[in-house]
Each structure stands twice: as C-alpha cells, then as structure tokens.
Design an enzyme around this catalytic site. Structure first.
Site, PDB file in Angstrom:
ATOM      1  N   SER A 122     -49.201 -63.295 -19.248  1.00  0.00           N
ATOM      2  CA  SER A 122     -49.565 -64.176 -20.347  1.00  0.00           C
ATOM      3  C   SER A 122     -50.996 -63.903 -20.807  1.00  0.00           C
ATOM      4  O   SER A 122     -51.308 -62.811 -21.275  1.00  0.00           O
ATOM      5  CB  SER A 122     -49.358 -65.632 -19.926  1.00  0.00           C
ATOM      6  OG  SER A 122     -49.481 -66.495 -21.028  1.00  0.00           O
ATOM      7  N   ASP A 177     -38.688 -66.617 -24.261  1.00  0.00           N
ATOM      8  CA  ASP A 177     -40.122 -66.810 -24.453  1.00  0.00           C
ATOM      9  C   ASP A 177     -40.461 -66.743 -25.939  1.00  0.00           C
ATOM     10  O   ASP A 177     -40.046 -65.811 -26.643  1.00  0.00           O
ATOM     11  CB  ASP A 177     -40.869 -65.714 -23.684  1.00  0.00           C
ATOM     12  CG  ASP A 177     -42.373 -65.842 -23.745  1.00  0.00           C
ATOM     13  OD1 ASP A 177     -42.876 -66.822 -24.328  1.00  0.00           O
ATOM     14  OD2 ASP A 177     -43.047 -64.944 -23.204  1.00  0.00           O
TER      15      ASP A 177
END
Length: 224
Positions: free
Chosen positions: A62, A162
């Site tokens: 991330s 996602d």
C-alpha cells in the site's frame, strides 16, 4: 534478513517525512557493507556479518509500495548509497497510486471527495499538484521516467476487489511500456481486497490466498 522501517506517519508528520525516513534507513543498512569506511554509533552486527549486499531488495504494501517506487524513482536514481550498494529488486504489493484522470473501473466524477484523494490530502496537504503530484501519480507531468527505475527486477501484486487494483495494473503496464530494461513480474489475486495478506496473515489456516502470496514473494526473492 529483513529490516523493517518505522517511518513517521501523517498527519503529525506529513509527507515527504516518510520518504526521507525510508531513504535514511536504507542508507543506514547500506553503510554496513563497509563498517570501517562508514562507521556509525548504531551498527547492527547481523547486517555486518550476515548481510549480502549484492542482493538487496526493498518492498512494501500500500503506502509502503508507494514509498518503494519513490525511492527507486526520486532518490536512488539521483543519489548513491554508501559502499555503492545497488538495489537488486523491489516488491510493490497493492501500491497506493492515484490521479485525477480515472483508469479502469475508477469513478469518473467526485474526485474531490474520493476516498483516495482525501487520504492523500491528509498525508500531504501541501502537495504541489494535489492528487497529480508525482509522488502519488507516477505518470504526472514532471515525474521521473519509469525507464530509469533504479533496480533490475520488480514484482507488482494487486487484488481484484481493491479500489486501487486498476491503478496497480496501470502502473505495471506503464513500466512495461517505458523502456525500462529490467524483469517485471505481475500477480493478481481474485476475490480479495486491499492488503488481505496483512489482514488475514498467512499463518491463519483460513487464508490460503495470503499464504500463496507470501510464497510468491519469497520465491521472487530467492530465485533472483
């Protein structure tokens, strides 16, 4: 061997604090390649005696993956590490990239109130260009060329559910088209969301997909 960096976090420490911290940590690691030439009061004997400085990888999930890209694009592309240590490879898992122009299934309208844009404003409220700052949009005007990414092997991982999945694919395709001369590997996991491998660790018997991803990353490191 793994060195984990506890970099400073926004909003108390807005960007580029985390980029600076990770670069300083990487320089500290590299300084152990020659402890006589680069003495430090904070040496780590394990790095001196067991570290292989011909096989240095950096990686993150991330925001960490975003930092990895920016180390390769902004820092290591223009500055050298102690001992002239090179980065062999990089792992970017579910990288946090975004931009004002949508890709794939990203929403066309409402960019100002978009979750990813709001998080970026929290992390870097003074960012020139906002969501199109080169730190968050690696294809923004003025961003370093992806062809100059300072390593020879990259592994990019995304997850189907996602909200950043299409942006990860976009980055992967952009690196391939850039003229970068390294080897790039890509993996997409179906039916999983952002950083699922952290939320459901591989030791959890119910998380076969996390176990699979950790094994893929391990294979990438070992076989290169």
């Amino acid at each position: 061997m793994v060195v984990s960096v506890e970099y400073r976090l926004a909003p108390e420490h807005p960007l580029p604090a985390s980029y600076d911290d990770c670069w300083e940590a990487l320089k500290w690691v590299a300084s152990h390649s020659d402890s006589t030439k680069y003495p430090t009061d904070n040496t780590e004997p394990w790095l001196i005696h067991h570290g292989d400085f011909n096989r240095v990888f950096i990686g993150g999930d991330s925001a960490g993956a975003n930092i990895v890209h920016n180390i390769l694009a902004f820092r290591f592309g223009h500055q050298s590490l102690p001992g002239d240590v090179k980065i062999l490879g990089a792992v970017l898992a579910h990288p946090y990239f975004y931009a004002s122009q949508p890709v794939g299934s990203e929403p066309v309208n409402g960019i100002e109130q978009n979750f990813y844009n709001l998080v970026w404003k929290l992390a870097y409220p003074s960012a020139p260009g906002g969501i199109d700052n080169p730190f968050i949009n690696p294809l923004a005007p003025g961003a370093p060329s992806l062809a100059q990414l300072a390593c020879s092997k990259i592994f990019i991982c995304v997850a189907e559910k996602d909200g950043l999945c299409d942006r990860g694919v976009w980055y992967y395709e952009a690196v391939k088209k850039s003229g970068w001369q390294g080897q790039i590997q890509f993996f997409r996991q179906e039916n999983e969301d952002h950083v699922y491998h952290l939320l459901q660790p591989a030791l959890n018997q119910d998380s076969r997909n996390a176990y699979k991803l950790i094994n893929l990353i391990a294979s990438f490191l070992v076989n290169h």
